[in-house]
Enzyme design. Structure first.
Site, PDB file in Angstrom:
ATOM      1  N   GLU A  84     -11.560   0.879  -3.592  1.00  0.00           N
ATOM      2  CA  GLU A  84     -10.878   1.324  -2.370  1.00  0.00           C
ATOM      3  C   GLU A  84      -9.579   2.025  -2.743  1.00  0.00           C
ATOM      4  O   GLU A  84      -9.299   2.274  -3.922  1.00  0.00           O
ATOM      5  CB  GLU A  84     -10.591   0.119  -1.460  1.00  0.00           C
ATOM      6  CG  GLU A  84      -9.766  -0.963  -2.109  1.00  0.00           C
ATOM      7  CD  GLU A  84      -9.671  -2.230  -1.267  1.00  0.00           C
ATOM      8  OE1 GLU A  84     -10.389  -2.335  -0.252  1.00  0.00           O
ATOM      9  OE2 GLU A  84      -8.888  -3.127  -1.629  1.00  0.00           O
ATOM     10  N   ASP A  94       0.818  -1.218   0.000  1.00  0.00           N
ATOM     11  CA  ASP A  94       0.000   0.000   0.000  1.00  0.00           C
ATOM     12  C   ASP A  94       0.854   1.273   0.000  1.00  0.00           C
ATOM     13  O   ASP A  94       0.685   2.152   0.849  1.00  0.00           O
ATOM     14  CB  ASP A  94      -0.946   0.031   1.208  1.00  0.00           C
ATOM     15  CG  ASP A  94      -1.728  -1.252   1.371  1.00  0.00           C
ATOM     16  OD1 ASP A  94      -2.162  -1.803   0.351  1.00  0.00           O
ATOM     17  OD2 ASP A  94      -1.893  -1.709   2.520  1.00  0.00           O
TER      18      ASP A  94
END
Length: 608
Positions: free
Chosen positions: A209, A40
């Site tokens: 997301e 991420d």
């Protein structure tokens, strides 16, 4: 047979998109740029910090949390600091959770008016179900103590993956996950958030997301992740003239980046972020998992999700286009600088050699982590006055697995680093005689650790001989009669398990070994999918014992959320007495990176 391939222009090939900018000098580079578990990613560029790039990645339950990495050339990275460095910033990371797979993840790092902002989500299954959004700030990314206490930000929809975007008029916008992606206006004085307004629903992939907002040439651009976080993972893009109640147009080049539906060695490419350098060149970072779809489906990916870099061509008023598919060999307009770091005296992430001998006055390396914040920081003492040049570990009652009564506040005596090479050797010198010899099950060892439900441990411990073997884990402990080596694999809570869990191996420490000396415990790669665990008397590695070889599926989590940690532990295995263990040397030696099927690059010293 491995193909050892050196980086050279003669051997380098790369496929560029026809959208690549003309007459732009390109330089060869390899992925991943942050090897080992660095999922991420989110990055910014700071011209006021000597044209340095700063990135963060998810830390889940490790501490320090939300690491901050710095580089001037996008290839050599130092760990500059960590936004969550004090347990007081987030006591829940120390006290409130017995979970194994959640924590701090999917942060966004941004720079505005000389202040760095990091917004992240704390997700705890043992607490109320709504994730907490936390905002940390600093003006000095190289000073780990300078990061602020968090400002709690309201989470109106119970979402994850918060984004931080400051509009031209100074309005702070927080986008977050959802179907559609939504955003709120946030008051930085109070942390309150407005009623969310919808943005974009994506291209039809599952789980929209990881949003990131940008403003360029009069357009608002929204980059998201969709398709789930596994083999269908992708990053897609849309834009609108108006942020609130605007009409969003999907990019004709979607997905911006993805290796889905291919046999590429790098898989799960997605959850991306974009940034520009000093020359106006655009770049993207994304998470990726090495090994190809077959190994991914077999749940064999010990390093988990890593950070990869790809060049982006973004014409004025046009759409950003990724230049080439993400792979191990790429090229782009890398900054022409001679050193990757900022000259802060920090080690480079992915260095091939790390040897720590715990000199007086030294501290633990910045890249080492704990599983949750230590309950008792004094359980880890570098070079105590009574025994210099060692790391003293005060054993925890719980071992790395814990037991039915385990709570986070019990603490684990365990410190580790990430596995950052496909092939490596990790070795630690453990001083024998670490206990009185009367306490059965006192143990110190090395581990390949994913979480408390998945780890492989090689320990030296005090046991009781029963003639036919060793009484391990007896209901009533007696006086120990000898030192033993034990290799045991723990696997629980894993759904994608491939293979049979190995039996525990117990071997008596040979009588010829000096019981007052040290034993070298080691983990090394047999290949990219198997670890060997061995022990030897210090200085006599050629006379050592290999206790077993273990498939790394046992330390690969469902979905590659996190990755392998290599470290040391000390435990009384349930005993309530005090026990001290001593580590006199720690060594990690990277051997090679696999950047494509069977294609290895020998590890080298990445210093400047």
């Amino acid at each position: 047979m491995r193909r050892w391939i050196l980086l050279s222009s003669l051997l380098f090939t790369a496929t560029l998109s026809t959208n690549a900018p003309p007459h732009t000098p390109h330089h060869q580079y390899t992925n991943p740029i942050l090897p080992g578990w660095h999922s991420d990613p989110s990055c910014v560029f700071s011209p006021t910090h000597n044209n340095t790039f700063f990135c963060t990645s998810s830390s889940f339950l490790t501490f320090p949390g939300c690491p901050i990495y710095a580089s001037r050339d996008l290839q050599h990275w130092t760990q500059a600091s960590a936004a969550v460095h004090r347990a007081s910033q987030l006591p829940a990371l120390r006290d409130d959770t017995n979970q194994q797979t959640l924590g701090l993840f999917a942060s966004t790092l941004r720079l505005h008016d000389k202040t760095f902002y990091l917004i992240t989500a704390w997700v705890d299954s043992d607490s109320p179900s709504t994730p907490q959004f936390l905002l940390f700030t600093t003006t000095d990314p190289y000073n780990r103590t300078a990061w602020s206490d968090p400002l709690p930000i309201a989470n109106p929809t119970g979402a994850i993956d918060p984004d931080f975007f400051i509009d031209a008029d100074g309005t702070m916008i927080m986008a977050h996950s959802g179907s559609p992606i939504r955003a709120s206006v946030v008051d930085l004085a109070t942390g309150t958030a407005s009623t969310p307004f919808p943005l974009w629903n994506g291209t039809g992939g599952s789980s929209p997301e990881g949003p990131h907002l940008y403003r360029k040439d009069g357009w608002y651009y929204l980059l998201i992740a969709e398709g789930g976080t596994q083999l269908h993972h992708a990053a897609t893009l849309a834009r609108s003239r108006n942020l609130v109640n605007g009409s969003w147009e999907a990019s004709p080049h979607n997905p911006l980046v993805s290796n889905a539906h291919t046999d590429a060695y790098f898989q799960t490419v997605g959850h991306a972020d974009l940034f520009a350098d000093a020359d106006g060149n655009w770049w993207g970072v994304a998470l990726a998992t090495r090994g190809g779809p077959r190994l991914y489906k077999e749940s064999v990916y010990p390093m988990g999700r890593e950070t990869v870099l790809f060049p982006v061509w973004w014409e004025d008023g046009g759409w950003p286009v990724a230049v080439g598919r993400v792979g191990g060999r790429m090229e782009g307009p890398l900054p022409s600088v001679s050193c990757g770091g900022q000259g802060q005296g920090l080690e480079f992430v992915g260095d091939a050699r790390e040897v720590v001998v715990f000199k007086p006055g030294s501290t633990l390396p910045a890249e080492w982590v704990f599983w949750r914040a230590p309950v008792r920081p004094w359980d880890y003492v570098v070079s105590p006055p009574e025994r210099p040049n060692v790391l003293r570990l005060m054993a925890s009652r719980a071992n790395l697995t814990g037991d039915e009564g385990f709570r986070a506040t019990d603490g684990l005596t365990f410190v580790a680093r990430r596995q950052t090479h496909s092939l490596f050797r990790f070795e630690v010198d453990v001083m024998l005689g670490f206990a009185t010899g009367t306490e059965q099950e006192d143990e110190v060892g090395v581990t390949a650790f994913l979480n408390q439900g998945q780890h492989v441990d090689l320990g030296v411990y005090y046991g009781v001989s029963t003639g036919a073997g060793v009484e391990a884990g007896a209901a009533a402990k007696g006086n120990a009669t000898g030192l033993y080596l034990r290799l045991r694999t723990t696997v629980s809570g894993k759904t994608g398990l491939a293979g049979r869990v190995p039996e525990t191996v117990v071997v008596k420490v040979p009588d010829s070994w000096d019981k007052g000396g040290s034993v070298r415990l080691a983990i090394h790669t047999v290949n990219t999918t198997h670890f060997a665990f061995s022990a030897a008397q210090k200085g006599k590695s050629n006379e050592g014992l290999v206790l077993g070889v273990v498939n790394t599926t046992f330390i690969s989590g469902d979905g590659a959320g996190t990755g392998a940690l290599l470290g040391v532990y000390a435990t009384t295995n349930g005993g309530l007495h005090a026990m001290e263990a001593y580590i006199s040397r720690w060594g990690y030696f990277g051997e090679a990176q696999e950047i494509d099927y069977g294609e290895f690059i020998p590890a080298g010293d990445e210093g400047c």
